[in-house]
Design a protein around this motif. Structure first.
Motif, mmCIF file in Angstrom:
data_model
loop_
_atom_site.group_PDB
_atom_site.id
_atom_site.type_symbol
_atom_site.label_atom_id
_atom_site.label_comp_id
_atom_site.label_asym_id
_atom_site.label_seq_id
_atom_site.Cartn_x
_atom_site.Cartn_y
_atom_site.Cartn_z
ATOM 1 N N SER A 197 0.838 -1.207 0.000
ATOM 2 C CA SER A 197 0.000 0.000 0.000
ATOM 3 C C SER A 197 0.871 1.254 0.000
ATOM 4 O O SER A 197 0.593 2.212 -0.731
ATOM 5 C CB SER A 197 -0.947 0.006 1.195
ATOM 6 O OG SER A 197 -1.884 -1.036 1.083
ATOM 7 N N LYS A 203 1.369 4.195 -3.073
ATOM 8 C CA LYS A 203 1.298 5.645 -2.818
ATOM 9 C C LYS A 203 2.585 6.336 -3.253
ATOM 10 O O LYS A 203 2.556 7.419 -3.830
ATOM 11 C CB LYS A 203 1.032 5.907 -1.327
ATOM 12 C CG LYS A 203 -0.363 5.543 -0.886
ATOM 13 C CD LYS A 203 -0.526 5.718 0.617
ATOM 14 C CE LYS A 203 -1.871 5.163 1.057
ATOM 15 N NZ LYS A 203 -1.973 5.072 2.506
ATOM 16 N N GLN A 204 3.715 5.705 -2.980
ATOM 17 C CA GLN A 204 5.000 6.272 -3.389
ATOM 18 C C GLN A 204 5.091 6.371 -4.911
ATOM 19 O O GLN A 204 5.558 7.378 -5.444
ATOM 20 C CB GLN A 204 6.157 5.425 -2.855
ATOM 21 C CG GLN A 204 6.358 5.544 -1.367
ATOM 22 C CD GLN A 204 7.455 4.621 -0.865
ATOM 23 O OE1 GLN A 204 7.632 3.511 -1.345
ATOM 24 N NE2 GLN A 204 8.192 5.084 0.134
ATOM 25 N N GLU A 250 2.633 6.632 -7.122
ATOM 26 C CA GLU A 250 1.744 7.708 -7.584
ATOM 27 C C GLU A 250 2.390 9.073 -7.349
ATOM 28 O O GLU A 250 2.424 9.916 -8.245
ATOM 29 C CB GLU A 250 0.399 7.620 -6.869
ATOM 30 C CG GLU A 250 -0.648 8.557 -7.408
ATOM 31 C CD GLU A 250 -1.536 7.951 -8.474
ATOM 32 O OE1 GLU A 250 -1.888 8.682 -9.417
ATOM 33 O OE2 GLU A 250 -1.899 6.776 -8.356
#
Length: 159
Positions: free
Chosen positions: A16, A20-21, A23
């Motif tokens: 998860s 996020k990293q 994106e």
């Protein structure tokens, strides 16, 4: 500025964070090669027990080596050949526990024992593949597949 984070050891939480990293790393960059380069570096930093992480791009009816982290690799792969070409031909992720049992496996790095290849699409057509090799048999599982397919889906928005 990107900084290395310590991962928790929980696959779900760690993947998860990785998504996020990814994106955050590529959302403002329009250049596909820059994004694929950073994506391969991010995966190489995140994943343990891997010896090659990178991309092959579909050009003129074959896969051509793209951005990667690892030893020098095979440059061109035909559709249906090896794990990468099979992923293109079948249009689905290939999760291979033992590459030596995969018919027609292309051995670019003799140390590779297992592999996962995720197809990438752009505007409904094949764009290339994400290819990850490990020196350990059975390194990748269905959970890795699930999250790496999500990783690929994010990339598809920025290529």
């Amino acid at each position: 500025m990107f900084e290395v984070k310590n991962y928790s050891g929980s696959k779900e939480k760690d993947y998860s964070l990785l998504l996020k990293q990814l994106e955050a790393l590529i959302e403002d960059e329009p250049d596909a090669i820059a994004n694929l380069s950073n994506a391969s570096a991010l995966l190489n930093q995140f994943l343990t027990d891997v010896n090659w992480v990178g991309f092959y791009l579909w050009k003129e009816d074959e896969l051509v080596l793209g951005p990667f982290q690892g030893l020098p690799a095979c440059v061109r792969i035909k559709s249906g050949k090896g794990v990468c070409g099979t992923a293109v031909q079948e249009g689905k992720t290939q999760l291979v526990e033992d590459v030596h049992q995969f018919p027609g496996h292309i051995a670019c790095d003799a140390a590779s024992q297992s592999e996962i290849v995720v197809p990438l699409h752009k505007e409904g057509s094949i764009y290339g593949v994400l290819d990850i090799d490990s020196p350990s048999k059975g390194r990748f599982d269905k959970e890795d597949q699930h999250y790496l397919e999500q990783f690929a889906a994010i990339l598809e928005k920025y290529i």
